[in-house]
Scaffold this motif. Structure first.
Motif, PDB file in Angstrom:
ATOM      1  N   GLY A 108      81.678 -10.209  20.174  1.00  0.00           N
ATOM      2  CA  GLY A 108      81.365 -10.931  21.398  1.00  0.00           C
ATOM      3  C   GLY A 108      81.453 -10.031  22.618  1.00  0.00           C
ATOM      4  O   GLY A 108      82.273  -9.136  22.706  1.00  0.00           O
ATOM      5  N   ASN A 109      80.564 -10.249  23.585  1.00  0.00           N
ATOM      6  CA  ASN A 109      80.518  -9.447  24.798  1.00  0.00           C
ATOM      7  C   ASN A 109      81.359 -10.083  25.891  1.00  0.00           C
ATOM      8  O   ASN A 109      80.855 -10.423  26.946  1.00  0.00           O
ATOM      9  N   TYR A 110      82.656 -10.220  25.652  1.00  0.00           N
ATOM     10  CA  TYR A 110      83.515 -10.820  26.646  1.00  0.00           C
ATOM     11  C   TYR A 110      84.818 -10.061  26.750  1.00  0.00           C
ATOM     12  O   TYR A 110      85.157  -9.264  25.886  1.00  0.00           O
TER      13      TYR A 110
ATOM     14  N   THR B 211      80.738 -16.075  19.861  1.00  0.00           N
ATOM     15  CA  THR B 211      80.699 -16.440  21.269  1.00  0.00           C
ATOM     16  C   THR B 211      82.077 -16.970  21.655  1.00  0.00           C
ATOM     17  O   THR B 211      82.986 -17.016  20.833  1.00  0.00           O
ATOM     18  N   LEU B 212      82.200 -17.375  22.876  1.00  0.00           N
ATOM     19  CA  LEU B 212      83.460 -17.977  23.322  1.00  0.00           C
ATOM     20  C   LEU B 212      83.491 -19.415  22.835  1.00  0.00           C
ATOM     21  O   LEU B 212      83.296 -20.356  23.582  1.00  0.00           O
ATOM     22  N   ASN B 213      83.731 -19.573  21.553  1.00  0.00           N
ATOM     23  CA  ASN B 213      83.762 -20.906  20.951  1.00  0.00           C
ATOM     24  C   ASN B 213      85.180 -21.468  20.962  1.00  0.00           C
ATOM     25  O   ASN B 213      86.149 -20.720  21.011  1.00  0.00           O
ATOM     26  N   PRO B 214      85.319 -22.791  20.924  1.00  0.00           N
ATOM     27  CA  PRO B 214      86.655 -23.372  20.912  1.00  0.00           C
ATOM     28  C   PRO B 214      87.316 -23.142  19.562  1.00  0.00           C
ATOM     29  O   PRO B 214      86.774 -23.504  18.539  1.00  0.00           O
ATOM     30  N   GLN B 215      88.477 -22.508  19.571  1.00  0.00           N
ATOM     31  CA  GLN B 215      89.170 -22.188  18.324  1.00  0.00           C
ATOM     32  C   GLN B 215      90.552 -22.797  18.273  1.00  0.00           C
ATOM     33  O   GLN B 215      91.324 -22.503  17.359  1.00  0.00           O
TER      34      GLN B 215
END
Length: 198
Positions: free
Chosen positions: A36-38, A156-160
């Motif tokens: 992920g690009n974060y 991605t910035l998914n809820p985990q």
């Protein structure tokens, strides 16, 4: 002896799952699964540069109060998605912050929409009681099985975790995420930069 091994295996599995859910560090370097690009700052808030954001999935369905909602209709606004459950102590801890900030931004005429995603509650009654108790005025999608959460693409910035907060920019792209309960200042730090974007 077998019971002891089963308990040990369960403990190891749980510890591994908790470790995997903590995908950020304090280095400020890109991280996360799937490349992920974060970056994740010291506060635990991960952000994505404007030119590297990915489209959020379509999140739609029935709300806790029996209406329907489709988040893709909210493009043009900054959208704050808060994943919560009435059974979750950290969710109860952060709920007053969400109620306060959402009300203040609505009263101030800001282009922000708050949407809850209620997950793993076995009845809408528990979820509705939570919303009433904490004066949550914005809608929450009812997702008892967590199927909406699975719509977020891997990497991605998914809820985990529960709670998780994801903020979408005005184009409906994933811009920020945190996997812990947050206070009012942290919540505003996720929203304000996106409101200022042109």
């Amino acid at each position: 002896m077998r019971i002891g091994r089963a308990l040990l295996l369960t403990a190891v599995t749980l510890a591994g799952a908790l470790t995997l859910s903590a995908c950020g560090d304090d280095s400020g370097k890109p991280n996360g699964s799937g490349g992920g690009n974060y970056v994740t700052g010291a506060s635990g808030i991960s952000t994505v540069a404007k030119d590297a954001r990915t489209e959020a999935p379509k999140l739609d369905g029935e709300t806790v109060d029996g209406k329907t909602l489709d988040t893709t209709a909210l493009k043009g606004k900054v959208v704050v998605l808060n994943v919560w459950g009435s059974w979750c102590p950290p969710c109860r801890a952060e709920a007053p912050n969400f109620a306060k900030v959402s009300k203040e931004l609505a009263d101030g005429g800001k282009d922000v929409a708050f949407v809850g995603i209620n997950t793993r509650d076995t009845s809408k009654q528990n979820a509705a009681a939570f919303e009433e108790n904490f004066a949550i005025a914005y809608p929450s999608l009812y997702d008892p099985d967590g199927k909406l959460l699975l719509r977020f693409p891997a990497g991605t910035l998914n809820p985990q975790a529960i709670p998780s907060t994801i903020v979408l920019d005005k184009q409906g792209r994933i811009a920020a995420r945190t996997l812990v309960a947050i206070n009012e200042q942290q919540l505003r730090s996720m929203i304000d930069p996106l409101l200022a974007e042109q």
